[in-house]
Design a protein around this motif. Structure first.
Motif, PDB file in Angstrom:
ATOM      1  N   GLN A   1     -43.092  56.409 -18.226  1.00 46.01           N
ATOM      2  CA  GLN A   1     -42.120  55.808 -19.138  1.00 46.01           C
ATOM      3  C   GLN A   1     -41.283  56.859 -19.861  1.00 46.01           C
ATOM      4  N   VAL A   2     -41.857  57.989 -20.181  1.00 44.50           N
ATOM      5  CA  VAL A   2     -41.085  59.062 -20.802  1.00 44.50           C
ATOM      6  C   VAL A   2     -39.976  59.528 -19.863  1.00 44.50           C
ATOM      7  N   ALA A   3     -40.306  59.599 -18.569  1.00 42.71           N
ATOM      8  CA  ALA A   3     -39.321  60.090 -17.596  1.00 42.71           C
ATOM      9  C   ALA A   3     -38.310  59.023 -17.201  1.00 42.71           C
ATOM     10  N   GLY A   4     -38.752  57.755 -17.092  1.00 41.69           N
ATOM     11  CA  GLY A   4     -37.892  56.757 -16.474  1.00 41.69           C
ATOM     12  C   GLY A   4     -37.444  55.618 -17.346  1.00 41.69           C
ATOM     13  N   ALA A   5     -37.762  55.619 -18.631  1.00 40.54           N
ATOM     14  CA  ALA A   5     -37.375  54.495 -19.480  1.00 40.54           C
ATOM     15  C   ALA A   5     -35.964  54.620 -20.044  1.00 40.54           C
ATOM     16  N   GLY A   6     -35.292  55.776 -19.819  1.00 38.01           N
ATOM     17  CA  GLY A   6     -33.933  55.953 -20.340  1.00 38.01           C
ATOM     18  C   GLY A   6     -33.910  56.392 -21.777  1.00 38.01           C
ATOM     19  N   GLY A   7     -34.946  57.082 -22.207  1.00 35.21           N
ATOM     20  CA  GLY A   7     -34.970  57.519 -23.596  1.00 35.21           C
ATOM     21  C   GLY A   7     -34.058  58.698 -23.856  1.00 35.21           C
ATOM     22  N   THR A   8     -33.992  59.626 -22.913  1.00 38.08           N
ATOM     23  CA  THR A   8     -33.160  60.820 -23.093  1.00 38.08           C
ATOM     24  C   THR A   8     -31.906  60.791 -22.222  1.00 38.08           C
ATOM     25  N   TYR A   9     -32.071  60.447 -20.960  1.00 35.90           N
ATOM     26  CA  TYR A   9     -30.937  60.392 -20.035  1.00 35.90           C
ATOM     27  C   TYR A   9     -30.691  58.940 -19.628  1.00 35.90           C
ATOM     28  N   PRO A  10     -29.442  58.588 -19.338  1.00 35.72           N
ATOM     29  CA  PRO A  10     -29.154  57.221 -18.881  1.00 35.72           C
ATOM     30  C   PRO A  10     -29.939  56.898 -17.607  1.00 35.72           C
ATOM     31  N   VAL A  11     -30.349  55.651 -17.496  1.00 35.41           N
ATOM     32  CA  VAL A  11     -31.121  55.231 -16.325  1.00 35.41           C
ATOM     33  C   VAL A  11     -30.323  55.459 -15.045  1.00 35.41           C
ATOM     34  N   GLU A  12     -29.004  55.333 -15.135  1.00 33.60           N
ATOM     35  CA  GLU A  12     -28.162  55.448 -13.938  1.00 33.60           C
ATOM     36  C   GLU A  12     -28.201  56.825 -13.306  1.00 33.60           C
ATOM     37  N   VAL A  13     -28.557  57.874 -14.071  1.00 34.63           N
ATOM     38  CA  VAL A  13     -28.586  59.226 -13.511  1.00 34.63           C
ATOM     39  C   VAL A  13     -29.983  59.622 -13.057  1.00 34.63           C
ATOM     40  N   LEU A  14     -30.956  58.750 -13.237  1.00 37.12           N
ATOM     41  CA  LEU A  14     -32.329  59.060 -12.847  1.00 37.12           C
ATOM     42  C   LEU A  14     -32.526  58.811 -11.357  1.00 37.12           C
ATOM     43  N   PRO A  15     -33.581  59.386 -10.759  1.00 36.90           N
ATOM     44  CA  PRO A  15     -33.882  59.103  -9.358  1.00 36.90           C
ATOM     45  C   PRO A  15     -34.088  57.604  -9.122  1.00 36.90           C
ATOM     46  N   GLU A  16     -33.905  57.201  -7.886  1.00 34.80           N
ATOM     47  CA  GLU A  16     -33.927  55.777  -7.552  1.00 34.80           C
ATOM     48  C   GLU A  16     -35.258  55.119  -7.901  1.00 34.80           C
TER      49      GLU A  16
END
Length: 715
Positions: free
Chosen positions: A627-642
């Protein structure tokens, strides 16, 4: 419910009976909150000038300067002067590039910017169409900090803007000085435009005159070419007429030499020549009479001589008219009229000859009438000769007086040259051909010149339109006034002609306030995870109570976890609002969201440990990391890995943070309540999951616990 209350009251008595347990519970409630507060403070405004001004960036200029239109400039020095007054970055100014690179390699600065020695000249060359683009050399130290290069990237933008501003301000300054100079000389914008328009009209008039002259030259050139063509044709018959002409010239020379005075000699020569012409015409009439008597003589004449004479007479008639028009344009009226009359006589001769040619094969008695007509035309020509002789005598007396002596010499030379007229005829024909070629080239040049005048006229039309537009253009006048008024204001405008107005839909004053939802949710999850790790989830029934059900066991022991989770929520939310003083438009909603987060997070961590024990603890940690990596807390979800984009809708962090963001920056519709509702769905799901997995996983949990105990070092 009675068993649940009994278990909860028993846990509460045991916790409050020991000071150690109280301290541990207080630590579980407060320590995770410190994590949130410290992180919010550390990220309060990392991109503001107060923070970035402490990041050292070295700048070195090796620029040697350059010149443009006689203007000496050194953009590198201008950049350094401007950056010394710029406080967005902690600019450092070493003496040399080597010193700056040493600072970068030692990690004493985060970046180095170098202005090359030919930077200014490259800027000027690029403005004049050069292929070399001016470059600034930028060196980064990515090792020292991962975020610092992103912040120092502002340095590159600042320097680029400074280069543009410096160059434009300098050029505009010179333009303003020039405008002030013109103004001091009494020349303003409208006056200058009016003078340019007047000059354009004057040039246009001169172009019209030049075009007329070129057209006249072209007409004369065409006439000359036609005359040369006729001369070329007549030259072929020159040898045949040479003998007769020699006799005539000899007679004329005899007459000239026998004249007493110059004027008398000229008049006598004119009369003798006309008498000779009359004699020739009489001979022609004699031959015509003879031709009328002999059919063979008539046929010989029409077949051998007639066609060439018709063509020659027709060509001479056309050229006489062309020359008459040219002389009329020049004002020689009498000469033009004489040539026009002569052309008419030639037309009469041509028509008579054409009539004779039409009956060339007729019998003698049928051609008699035509020959008589020709004889009549000859007689009329004799009469015209008399009138022409009188006109020539009147208009050419002065010229004869001046040139009579030269004419006699010319006649003597001409009589001698006629003896070799056959060879001379060939040379003349070649000379005529060469000269005709030159006239053709001249015609081509005249056409090109005429085309060039057309291009210049078109350019003047464009210039006139531009000047007319400028003369009535309000913006152009304002530009002139601005140049003459305040060149610095104009330079600032040209350096940044388009202003960007940023309007925040949900403005947040500081970066720390924007990050507060993430760090608060993260602290709550960590706090409930620690609670599930430090506190036991298993329950040993007391003898005085009957054995509780699985549900009573689950909810009874969960009571103490719920209290700690809610305490953590209240403390961290109150600290965010009162101690850290984050921006929050709806503080009570923010507190409610924190409490719902504490309820859901505490139950998720409790349920996983309740059902899976050690495996549940590991899964809680994995859920935290994911959740820290993929919840969109720091970076927008759209720029995260699929993979994170697909898992994001199933993460409690997402909805917990979104609910708090609605409180911090502003709420839209029912988004806040929707997020809290989805969190409560997670509450139900993990409650069912914890109860459902407890018994199936009980044996596995016992085996893992026994293995841990046998190690002797694991709790």
């Amino acid at each position: 419910m009675r068993s649940i209350r009994a278990i909860f009251r028993g846990d509460l008595r045991r916790v409050t009976a020991s000071i150690v347990s109280i301290v541990i519970l207080l630590g579980l409630c407060v320590v995770p909150c410190l994590y949130a507060w410290f992180n919010i403070f550390s990220n309060w405004d990392p991109y503001g000038p107060d923070a970035t001004s402490r990041i050292p960036v070295a700048v070195v200029s090796e620029d040697k300067g350059g010149s443009l239109l006689g203007l000496e400039m050194n953009i590198g020095d201008k950049i350094l002067e401007a950056l010394e007054a710029n406080d967005t970055i902690g600019w450092v100014f070493p003496e040399s590039k080597d010193e700056a690179m040493t600072l970068l390699e030692k990690s004493d600065c985060y970046a180095v910017l170098v202005v090359s020695d030919d930077f200014t000249q490259d800027v000027f060359d690029s403005l004049s169409g050069g292929s070399v683009s001016p470059k600034l050399h930028y060196y980064e130290n990515d090792k020292k900090n991962a975020i610092a290069p992103k912040i120092t990237g502002k340095a590159k933008t600042a320097v680029q803007q400074q280069v543009n501003t410096t160059f434009i301000e300098t050029i505009t300054g010179y333009l303003a000085d020039f405008a002030h100079f013109l103004s001091s000389m009494g020349v303003d914008g409208p006056t200058l435009i009016a003078k340019l328009q007047s000059a354009s009209q004057s040039i246009r008039g001169q172009l019209g005159t030049a075009a007329t002259a070129l057209d006249a030259l072209s007409g004369l050139n065409n006439t000359a070419q036609t005359i040369l063509t006729c001369a070329y044709q007549f030259t072929g018959d020159a040898a045949d007429a040479a003998t007769s002409a020699g006799v005539l010239l000899g007679d004329a020379n005899t007459v000239l030499s026998g004249t007493g005075s110059l004027i008398d000699k000229t008049n006598a020569a004119t009369r003798d020549a006309l008498e000779a012409v009359s004699t020739v015409l009489g001979d022609i009439q004699t031959h015509l009479n003879k031709a009328s008597q002999s059919l063979d003589d008539f046929h010989s004449y029409t077949r051998e001589k007639l066609t060439g004479q018709i063509q020659s007479v027709a060509a001479l008639s056309q050229q006489c008219r062309a020359m008459s028009q040219q002389l009329q344009a020049l004002g020689a009226t009498q000469a033009a009229q004489a040539l026009e009359a002569l052309a008419g006589q030639l037309d009469g001769v041509r028509r008579a000859l054409e009539t004779v040619q039409s009956v060339a094969d007729a019998k003698l008695d049928e051609a008699a009438a035509l020959l008589a007509t020709a004889s009549q035309v000859t007689a009329q020509a004799q009469e015209a000769v008399g009138s022409l002789s009188e006109l020539v005598s009147q208009e050419t007396t002065q010229q004869v007086q001046q040139k009579l002596q030269g004419l006699q010499q010319t006649l003597d030379g001409a009589a001698q040259l006629l003896a070799g007229t056959d060879s001379v005829s060939v040379s003349i024909r070649q000379a005529i051909t060469d000269f005709n070629t030159q006239l053709s080239s001249l015609e081509t040049g005249l056409l090109q010149a005429r085309s060039g005048l057309g291009s210049v006229s078109s350019a003047l039309d464009t210039a006139d339109k531009l000047l007319e537009h400028l003369s009535g253009d309000k913006e152009a006048q304002e530009l002139t006034d601005l140049l003459q008024g305040n060149g610095k204001s104009l330079a600032e405008y040209l350096a940044s002609p388009v202003a960007m107005e940023t309007v925040d839909t949900y403005p947040i004053a500081t970066y720390g306030s924007a990050m507060a939802p993430f760090y608060t949710v993260l602290a709550q999850w960590v706090g409930t995870l620690l609670c599930a790790t430090f506190l036991k989830v298993g329950y040993k029934p007391r003898p005085e109570l009957e054995r509780p059900s699985l549900a009573a066991h689950f909810f009874g022991r969960y009571g103490i976890f719920l209290l700690v989770g809610l305490a953590q929520a209240v403390i961290v939310a109150a600290g965010d609002l009162l101690y850290v003083q984050i921006q929050c438009l709806y503080p009570w909603k923010f507190l409610l969201a924190a409490c719902v987060n504490g309820l859901v997070f505490s139950l998720i961590n409790y349920a996983m440990v309740f059902a899976l024990d050690n495996i549940g603890m590991a899964l809680d940690v994995i859920l935290l990391v994911v959740q820290v990596a993929g919840a969109g807390g720091t970076y927008p979800v759209e720029v995260l890995p699929e993979i994170f984009q697909k898992l994001n809708p199933y993460m409690p962090f997402r909805y917990a943070m979104d609910a708090m963001r609605e409180c911090v920056a502003g709420s839209y519709g029912t988004n806040y309540w929707k997020d809290l509702g989805i969190l409560l769905i997670f509450l139900v799901v993990f409650t069912v999951l914890g109860l459902a997995l407890y018994r199936p996983a009980k044996g596995l949990n016992r085996l893992i616990a026994q293995s841990k105990n046998r190690t002797g070092i694991m709790v």
